[in-house]
Enzyme design. Sequence first.
Site, mmCIF file in Angstrom:
data_model
loop_
_atom_site.group_PDB
_atom_site.id
_atom_site.type_symbol
_atom_site.label_atom_id
_atom_site.label_comp_id
_atom_site.label_asym_id
_atom_site.label_seq_id
_atom_site.Cartn_x
_atom_site.Cartn_y
_atom_site.Cartn_z
ATOM 1 N N GLY A 30 1.011 -0.946 -0.036
ATOM 2 C CA GLY A 30 -0.382 0.284 -0.002
ATOM 3 C C GLY A 30 1.265 1.104 -0.146
ATOM 4 O O GLY A 30 1.203 1.910 1.077
ATOM 5 N N GLY A 34 1.425 10.317 -0.781
ATOM 6 C CA GLY A 34 0.543 10.854 0.036
ATOM 7 C C GLY A 34 -0.113 9.606 0.980
ATOM 8 O O GLY A 34 -1.269 10.235 2.012
ATOM 9 N N SER A 161 -5.935 -0.423 13.743
ATOM 10 C CA SER A 161 -6.593 0.300 13.828
ATOM 11 C C SER A 161 -7.681 0.144 15.227
ATOM 12 O O SER A 161 -8.232 -0.641 15.846
ATOM 13 C CB SER A 161 -7.530 0.770 12.924
ATOM 14 O OG SER A 161 -8.815 1.554 13.083
ATOM 15 N N TYR A 188 -15.503 -3.067 8.845
ATOM 16 C CA TYR A 188 -14.289 -2.472 9.306
ATOM 17 C C TYR A 188 -13.802 -2.889 10.339
ATOM 18 O O TYR A 188 -12.258 -3.430 10.289
ATOM 19 C CB TYR A 188 -14.287 -0.589 8.985
ATOM 20 C CG TYR A 188 -13.222 -0.842 9.131
ATOM 21 C CD1 TYR A 188 -11.662 -0.521 8.189
ATOM 22 C CD2 TYR A 188 -12.739 -0.096 10.170
ATOM 23 C CE1 TYR A 188 -10.604 0.263 8.269
ATOM 24 C CE2 TYR A 188 -11.456 1.060 9.675
ATOM 25 C CZ TYR A 188 -10.421 1.104 9.679
ATOM 26 O OH TYR A 188 -9.230 1.426 9.314
#
Length: 323
Positions: A30, A34, A161, A188
């Site tokens: 990944g 940016g 996360s 998610y």
Amino acid sequence: MSPYNFQTTAEEVARDCQNAIANKTVLVTGVSPGGLGAEFAKVIAVHRPSLIILASRNRLKAQQTADEIADIAPTVPTRVLELDLASQTQVRNAAQEVLAYDEHIDVLVNNAGIMASPFALSEDKVESQFATNHVGHFLFTNLIMSKLVKSGHCRVVNVSSNGHQLGPVRFHDWNFDNGRNYDAWLAYGQTKSANILFSVSLAQKLGNKGLTSVSLHPGTIHTHITQGNLDELLKSLTKWFRVLGYFRDGQNDISWKTLSQGVATHVFAAFHPSLTATENNGSYIQDCTVLKREDVRSWARDPIEAEQLWKLTEEIVGERFAY
């Protein structure tokens, strides 16, 4: 007491870890410009790793990041690897390419991911967030394991996360009844819990071979992962955090980090000497600090759930990985 905190930058941590970064072969997934993966690669490049392998489903974007690294650290070699984590066939092809490399791999950073996307199935009939964020990384990591453990001291970093707080792995309905029960944030959360459990399993199964695996929360950073209407996404996320009891009295304490502050924890997890195969292996890291076990939701750290996930994912990819 950790010398680092919420505001610590990636550059600060990289300077502290420069001896650990030097002469290492690092593979990061990944790496679109940016994003967190690209920023991580650029930050460590100035400290002379021997090779940075940039894995992305989009070769052009990976090459853009390689060009940026060439400007910053012209003597550091880079290599682009095409890796589409949503396709098990393509993951296997990418792994074959890695196994043909001359170099072993010292550090693998499983950074790629998608977030709160609309319901879709991968070509392998797996819910797209679960396919990309967990299943693809599980398969890729295990297929290239011989390249990792060959070094004797390797690390696998799984980027999770605080979204893991949204919910556990739904072992009996991981595809959300093929979309009929789908909620983008619960899906998610499932993948982020899976990322932490994957590190728990790797630490348990391969710590005795010198492998250190940790997971992390980088913080909330505005990158390209937040596709779609950001305001709407944040509104729906805040609603879930309120429903689950993390926000109270109308509070909304989503605190934002800069790209550098977010990537600081990547650098810490990948290189800091306080993390070894015997110390802090399998831990979860936030703000460059190893969290206490009680600060991680039980469903994301339980060794029984970790083993259950390992077996489920082996079924999904149709291959066993016994260590």
